[in-house]
Design a protein around this motif. Structure first.
Motif, mmCIF file in Angstrom:
data_model
loop_
_atom_site.group_PDB
_atom_site.id
_atom_site.type_symbol
_atom_site.label_atom_id
_atom_site.label_comp_id
_atom_site.label_asym_id
_atom_site.label_seq_id
_atom_site.Cartn_x
_atom_site.Cartn_y
_atom_site.Cartn_z
ATOM 1 N N ASN A 13 0.822 -1.209 0.000
ATOM 2 C CA ASN A 13 0.000 0.000 0.000
ATOM 3 C C ASN A 13 0.855 1.259 0.000
ATOM 4 O OD1 ASN A 13 -2.381 -1.462 0.048
ATOM 5 N ND2 ASN A 13 -2.519 -1.474 2.286
ATOM 6 N N HIS A 21 2.318 1.723 -3.599
ATOM 7 C CA HIS A 21 1.330 2.157 -4.596
ATOM 8 C C HIS A 21 0.703 3.501 -4.250
ATOM 9 C CE1 HIS A 21 1.674 -1.418 -6.902
ATOM 10 N NE2 HIS A 21 1.203 -2.223 -5.979
ATOM 11 N N ASN A 22 0.313 3.673 -2.987
ATOM 12 C CA ASN A 22 -0.460 4.864 -2.619
ATOM 13 C C ASN A 22 0.411 6.062 -2.256
ATOM 14 O OD1 ASN A 22 -2.746 3.251 -2.934
ATOM 15 N ND2 ASN A 22 -2.767 2.664 -0.780
ATOM 16 N N GLU A 23 1.489 5.821 -1.496
ATOM 17 C CA GLU A 23 2.314 6.929 -1.030
ATOM 18 C C GLU A 23 3.393 7.309 -2.037
ATOM 19 O OE1 GLU A 23 1.602 8.610 1.636
ATOM 20 O OE2 GLU A 23 -0.068 7.273 2.175
ATOM 21 N N GLY A 43 3.467 6.192 -5.241
ATOM 22 C CA GLY A 43 2.924 6.291 -6.589
ATOM 23 C C GLY A 43 3.613 5.390 -7.588
#
Length: 286
Positions: free
Chosen positions: A197, A200-202, A204
């Motif tokens: 996570n 992917h999220n922090e 990018g």
């Protein structure tokens, strides 16, 4: 039915010859023949009546009071319960107990196994079942046929020698990790999800980005190994060995020689790249 929690109870199962089995608590009305655990604390100071934590087996429905059951508390290592081990439970609802539903997980010689209904393979452990009843005999499969499996022979309770079971009359015992190993697995899985996570999220970073990073890293490792001459020396010695082995049949190359050379070299090259290629990701907080 509603499971009240994931609390596990480990009790001997007479239908499996006394093998320990895992049960889960379920909040519903009990049926005759089912096991229950007392959950009410109303009787903690009355030693002559069941208390929270006692196990019992529903023996019969009570004709006098609707919703009550006659429960047999014998054979569960409970403290003293009634004059003969029987008592009536469920007044006026099932708030005094929880039903214990059996799972497919059993404990044998200190190990946990899942009983799986499928065709066994040679070397696997199985437990014999006849109309869902077993003497608790565990044995090993030595051969698999179209209609049955051969097992290491043993003597059953009738003195008969058994050396095979028909398909469908046994369950395969699949080993499960121990509790501490399972917890370690869950912790690693949780850590993996957190890292995933974050990437992917922090950060990018997409899946395609990661694949491109790996492709570049592998290309660099192959280039370095090729320039150092490592692959050439290894491949030469490996092929020499395969050729010597291949001419073992009266001076003629054995069938499939070319494919074996290709596969062997490919496998070894892949191993060496994997051993030399270390991709580490460090996540640092601000």
């Amino acid at each position: 039915m509603t499971k009240t929690n994931e609390k596990i109870h480990i009790l001997a199962d007479e239908s499996l010859g006394g093998i320990k089995r895992e049960y889960v608590e379920v909040d519903r009305k009990a049926k005759v023949g089912e096991k229950i655990v007392i959950t009410s604390s109303d009787y903690e100071e009355r030693e002559e009546i069941y208390v929270a934590g006692h196990y019992g087996k529903v023996d019969a429905e009570d004709d006098r009071f609707a919703g009550e059951f006659r429960v047999d508390f014998n054979g569960f290592d409970n403290s003293f319960v009634g004059d003969d081990g029987f008592w009536y439970v469920g007044r006026p609802t099932n708030s005094e107990y929880r039903v214990l539903e059996p799972t497919n997980i059993v404990h044998i010689d200190g190990e946990r196994y899942e009983m799986v209904d499928r065709k066994a393979e040679v070397g696997e452990k199985v437990i014999h079942l006849s109309e869902l009843y077993s003497e608790g005999t565990v044995t090993e499969v030595t051969g698999v046929g179209a209609g049955m499996v051969d097992v290491i022979e043993y003597e059953d309770s009738d003195g008969e020698i058994t050396c095979g079971f028909s398909h469908g009359c046994y369950r395969v015992l699949v080993p499960l990790p121990k509790e501490n190993e399972y917890q370690e697995f869950k912790d690693k899985k949780r850590g993996y999800k957190e890292v995933k996570n974050f990437i992917h999220n922090e950060l990018g970073i997409t899946k395609d980005d990661i694949q491109e990073m790996i492709r570049i890293a592998v290309s660099n490792e192959v280039k370095k190994a090729a320039e150092s001459g490592e692959f050439q020396s290894f491949i030469s010695s490996k092929i020499d060995s395969l050729i010597e082995e291949g001419f073992g049949d009266g001076g003629r190359l054995l069938y499939g020689f070319k494919e074996r050379v290709s596969q062997t070299v490919s496998n070894e090259v892949g191993k060496r790249i994997a051993n030399n290629l270390n991709i580490s990701v460090e996540l640092k907080s601000q």
